[in-house]
Write a protein that holds these residues in place. Structure first.
Motif, PDB file in Angstrom:
ATOM      1  N   LEU A   5       0.860  -1.179   0.000  1.00 40.19           N
ATOM      2  CA  LEU A   5       0.000   0.000   0.000  1.00 40.19           C
ATOM      3  C   LEU A   5       0.899   1.233   0.000  1.00 40.19           C
ATOM      4  O   LEU A   5       1.676   1.442   0.932  1.00 40.19           O
ATOM      5  CB  LEU A   5      -0.918  -0.016   1.222  1.00 40.19           C
ATOM      6  N   LEU A  52      -9.413   2.028  -5.827  1.00 36.40           N
ATOM      7  CA  LEU A  52      -7.996   1.683  -5.773  1.00 36.40           C
ATOM      8  C   LEU A  52      -7.369   1.934  -7.132  1.00 36.40           C
ATOM      9  O   LEU A  52      -8.006   1.711  -8.160  1.00 36.40           O
ATOM     10  CB  LEU A  52      -7.799   0.202  -5.426  1.00 36.40           C
ATOM     11  N   LEU A  82      -7.080   4.429  -2.423  1.00 38.51           N
ATOM     12  CA  LEU A  82      -5.898   3.638  -2.107  1.00 38.51           C
ATOM     13  C   LEU A  82      -4.991   3.497  -3.318  1.00 38.51           C
ATOM     14  O   LEU A  82      -5.457   3.201  -4.420  1.00 38.51           O
ATOM     15  CB  LEU A  82      -6.306   2.249  -1.608  1.00 38.51           C
ATOM     16  N   VAL A  84      -1.869   1.317  -4.757  1.00 34.00           N
ATOM     17  CA  VAL A  84      -1.101   0.093  -4.560  1.00 34.00           C
ATOM     18  C   VAL A  84       0.110   0.118  -5.476  1.00 34.00           C
ATOM     19  O   VAL A  84       0.079   0.693  -6.560  1.00 34.00           O
ATOM     20  CB  VAL A  84      -1.947  -1.180  -4.782  1.00 34.00           C
ATOM     21  N   LEU A  89      -3.854  -5.017 -10.125  1.00 28.93           N
ATOM     22  CA  LEU A  89      -5.200  -5.211  -9.596  1.00 28.93           C
ATOM     23  C   LEU A  89      -6.026  -6.030 -10.581  1.00 28.93           C
ATOM     24  O   LEU A  89      -5.814  -5.949 -11.793  1.00 28.93           O
ATOM     25  CB  LEU A  89      -5.871  -3.857  -9.350  1.00 28.93           C
ATOM     26  N   GLY A 135      -8.242   2.577 -12.415  1.00 32.86           N
ATOM     27  CA  GLY A 135      -8.373   1.825 -11.177  1.00 32.86           C
ATOM     28  C   GLY A 135      -9.603   0.948 -11.118  1.00 32.86           C
ATOM     29  O   GLY A 135     -10.304   0.755 -12.123  1.00 32.86           O
ATOM     30  N   VAL A 152      -0.263  -5.949   0.146  1.00 32.07           N
ATOM     31  CA  VAL A 152      -1.471  -6.053  -0.660  1.00 32.07           C
ATOM     32  C   VAL A 152      -1.379  -7.362  -1.455  1.00 32.07           C
ATOM     33  O   VAL A 152      -0.359  -7.637  -2.091  1.00 32.07           O
ATOM     34  CB  VAL A 152      -1.608  -4.868  -1.651  1.00 32.07           C
TER      35      VAL A 152
END
Length: 156
Positions: A5, A52, A82, A84, A89, A135, A152
């Protein structure tokens, strides 16, 4: 495979100032504590509870605009909760993102960039549209206290 993170942000009203944090509580009830979009309203699904973005995707979007180094903007102008780093993702709904020891977020959809991005920087909206660079959105499955530097992971 895991990442970390790299940033936490929230804003308490539409077009409000973005506040960056070192740590925060995230819950099923409120999302990122103090964020406008976190609380699930009656009759709503909460599919946009937490946003995210990948640091690498943000950097790719800015690079696509051919900006000089002094023109690069901080990630939080994207208005995501957030950031990352070092992990890709999921590009589909239903996957679980684990952050820290207890927080679990289910991905619900892509976070499509809005016209606000072009207000911030002309061309940014289009640069964020490629390959989910804008995201992902998700809903909180299990509460957690998170801090910058937390691990993460993507869980199946």
């Amino acid at each position: 495979m895991s990442g970390r993170l790299g940033g936490i942000a929230r804003h308490d009203r539409p077009r409000g100032a973005v506040e960056t944090l070192d740590h925060v509580s995230v819950s099923r009830e409120l999302g990122v504590r103090g964020d406008l979009r976190g609380a699930i309203r009656p009759g709503k699904s909460g599919r946009r509870q937490v946003s995210l973005i990948e640091a690498e995707s943000w950097q790719a979007a800015l690079a696509a605009l051919q900006l000089s180094a002094d023109q690069w903007l901080p990630w939080h102008v994207r208005r995501a909760n957030l950031l990352v780093e070092g992990i890709r993702l999921p590009r589909e709904a239903g996957k679980v993102i684990a952050i820290g020891s207890t927080l679990r977020i289910e991905t619900t959809c892509e976070c499509d960039p809005c016209s606000r991005m072009d207000e911030i920087l002309p061309g940014l909206k289009l640069a964020l549209m490629l390959d989910w660079r804008g995201g992902v959105l998700g809903r909180v499955l299990t509460d957690g206290e998170i801090a910058i530097g937390d691990e993460v992971r993507i869980e199946e």
